[in-house]
Write an enzyme that holds these catalytic residues in place. Structure first.
Site, PDB file in Angstrom:
ATOM      1  N   GLU A 177      60.815  36.480  59.046  1.00  0.00           N
ATOM      2  CA  GLU A 177      62.065  37.028  58.505  1.00  0.00           C
ATOM      3  C   GLU A 177      62.089  36.773  57.003  1.00  0.00           C
ATOM      4  OE1 GLU A 177      66.772  35.757  58.427  1.00  0.00           O
ATOM      5  OE2 GLU A 177      65.672  35.502  60.314  1.00  0.00           O
ATOM      6  N   GLU A 218      71.417  37.479  50.171  1.00  0.00           N
ATOM      7  CA  GLU A 218      72.248  36.832  51.179  1.00  0.00           C
ATOM      8  C   GLU A 218      73.153  35.799  50.529  1.00  0.00           C
ATOM      9  OE1 GLU A 218      71.721  34.903  55.610  1.00  0.00           O
ATOM     10  OE2 GLU A 218      70.144  34.540  54.125  1.00  0.00           O
TER      11      GLU A 218
END
Length: 544
Positions: free
Chosen positions: A210, A215
């Protein structure tokens, strides 16, 4: 057939290795995006203490492997020159590969070329992910002027059930190494928000890896905005996140190298999703003036986030951000119609996440945009951000505070060597090498089996032939036909002389004595027996 035990063991080991390297056959809901504890945008003493403790533990463990870390740093320098200064010249990025446009998403493409996720949030967020049709009917997704894609959370209703309505989309196509460039005008902000732009394996997470490109959590709207004014009860000195956190999550126990060719700050070194509470390894992008996340970005009209995934070559993943008002945006980043790109002139990255020991941990990824609330990350950092009350209570009771909880996207472009999306989950070079070795071993085994079969068949044929041609000396005859009956019980017609029986001489046959033995019986019987059983082309040896 006997197969050596050593060969059996080798074949089993190869097969097991291949299956273990690409065990991604089931759909998985386990994906994280949870880098909350990697580098919190808040500066609470509690999170700082936790980070310091984690860093101390990693540093202690790293002392055991300092030799390998040094070697890895040298390997990394082959792609990105290493420097202790944050003002390294852009020419030190040594990539000279020009990549081709594989896919460009604008406007309606975000509607048609992405799947809309509606399951429960795997990160425990207070959110109700809704379908494409539901989002359209509620006005939560839209293609606006200039082909801008709008995607928002509900900012009108008090939610029930799973939580506040929101959107999570995943690209239908998959991509691997290459350059990803996002041009956005606005990202979601507000107490309790947790937006992310990331890539992840579709199946078997965390195997396959990932990558969190953009974010954060609990970023606040700009002071004085309607959403800010609706956020009542903020602490006197709120501490919202203003720096983006780029992070990796892997299944292996790999760590970031001691990279210095970047202007960001490493918050966590350990990348494994199984360790340190799945915080992953991450870099806070502190090298951007005024911030790289949340309100400061929205305040200047957004900007460009770019990721260069170079896992197969350098084992590195690099992230840049240029705000809309930057004077240093590379032309191939700024121009959405650029057909090719090259990171060589982009300058020092804001985040350098090099993990050469974990190249095999990243396969083909889907691209995801989502907005959840509270959950593993935003919930954990909610209080330290200065937000009021409890996270879920605030998100449920204050819909007006989320009028800025939306994405506004101009475009997303992906460039790679082939100029095409990837297919399938993909295999790493290690997995491919394992498959090749297994195939070769299988071929070798097949050849061995064939040769053994051929040899066994030949031996069987030789035995049968010897049995047919061998003429052992029979016991001493006791009568003129006793030996004939025991040696050749056939009574019917012969194949060599149709119409005749064993009692007939063949044309040209002359009975003779063999090897000095004296035939026994009457002369007529001996003649008959010798003529019948003498091998063609040689003397008979059976007469005793």
């Amino acid at each position: 057939m006997h197969i050596p035990r050593s060969l059996q063991a080798i074949t089993l080991l190869l097969a097991t290795t291949v299956l273990a390297q690409d065990d991604n056959n089931e759909e998985s809901d386990r994906d994280s995006g949870n880098t909350g504890a990697v580098v919190s945008g808040t500066a609470s003493s509690a999170s700082a203490s936790t980070s310091a403790s984690a860093s101390s533990d990693i540093a202690s463990a790293s002392s055991v492997t300092s030799g390998s870390a040094s070697a890895s740093a040298s390997a990394s320098a082959a792609v990105l020159a290493t420097s202790a200064s944050s003002s390294v010249a852009a020419s030190q990025t040594s990539s000279t590969v020009t990549l081709k446009l594989a896919k460009k998403y604008v406007g309606q493409d975000f509607m048609n070329d992405f799947d809309y996720f509606t399951d429960d949030d795997p990160t425990s967020g207070y959110v109700n992910y809704i379908s494409k049709s539901a989002a359209q009917s509620q006005g939560l997704i839209d293609v606006q002027a200039n082909n801008v894609f709008y995607m928002a959370a509900d900012a009108t209703n008090v939610p029930t059930g799973r939580g506040r309505d929101s959107i999570r989309i995943s690209s239908k196509n998959k991509y691997a190494d290459g350059v990803y460039i996002l041009d956005l005008n606005h990202m979601p902000v507000g107490c309790g928000t947790w937006p992310a732009f990331w890539t992840v394996t579709k199946s078997g997470w965390p195997k396959g890896g990932e990558i969190d490109i953009l974010e954060g959590a609990n970023g606040l709207p700009l002071s004085g905005s309607p959403a800010y004014n609706a956020t009542t009860g903020l602490s006197t000195n709120p501490n919202p996140q203003i720096y983006n956190v780029a992070a990796l999550h892997t299944s292996d126990t790999c760590t970031l190298n001691g990279q210095t060719y970047m202007d960001g700050q490493i918050g966590e070194w350990q990348c494994s999703a199984y360790l340190t509470g799945n915080t992953g390894c991450g870099v806070k992008m502190t090298g951007v003036n005024n911030g790289s996340y949340g309100g400061p970005v929205n305040g200047v009209g957004g900007g460009w986030y770019a990721m260069w995934r170079d896992v197969e070559n350098s084992g590195g993943i690099y992230v840049w951000f240029w705000p809309r008002n930057s004077a240093n945006v590379p032309e191939d980043v700024k121009n959405a119609n650029t057909a090719t790109t090259n990171v060589a002139n982009w300058g020092i990255p804001n985040a350098n996440m090099t993990v050469p020991a974990c190249k095999s941990d990243f396969n083909n990824h889907n691209i995801i945009f989502d907005l959840t609330f509270c959950g593993d990350y935003a919930g954990a950092t909610y209080a330290s951000s200065g937000c009021p009350g409890s996270c879920a209570t605030f998100v449920r009771s204050n819909p007006a505070a989320f009028s800025e909880a939306y994405w506004s996207l101009n475009s997303l472009r992906i460039y790679n060597a082939s100029g095409k999306p990837a297919s399938g989950d993909g295999l790493s070079k290690g997995a491919i090498a394992g498959i090749v070795v297994a195939v070769v071993a299988a071929l070798v085994l097949a050849v061995i089996v064939y040769l053994r079969f051929k040899k066994t068949r030949k031996n069987r044929h030789l035995v049968e032939e010897a049995t047919l041609t061998e003429e052992p000396i029979p016991p001493t005859a006791k009568g003129p036909y006793a030996f004939l009956a025991s040696r050749k019980p056939r009574l019917g017609p012969t194949k060599l002389a149709p119409g005749r029986t064993a009692n007939h001489f063949l044309e040209g046959e002359t009975p003779t004595a063999s090897y000095g033995r004296t035939p026994m019986g009457s002369s007529e019987d001996i003649k008959l027996a010798e003529a019948t059983y003498r091998p063609h082309g040689g003397n008979s040896s059976w007469i005793g």
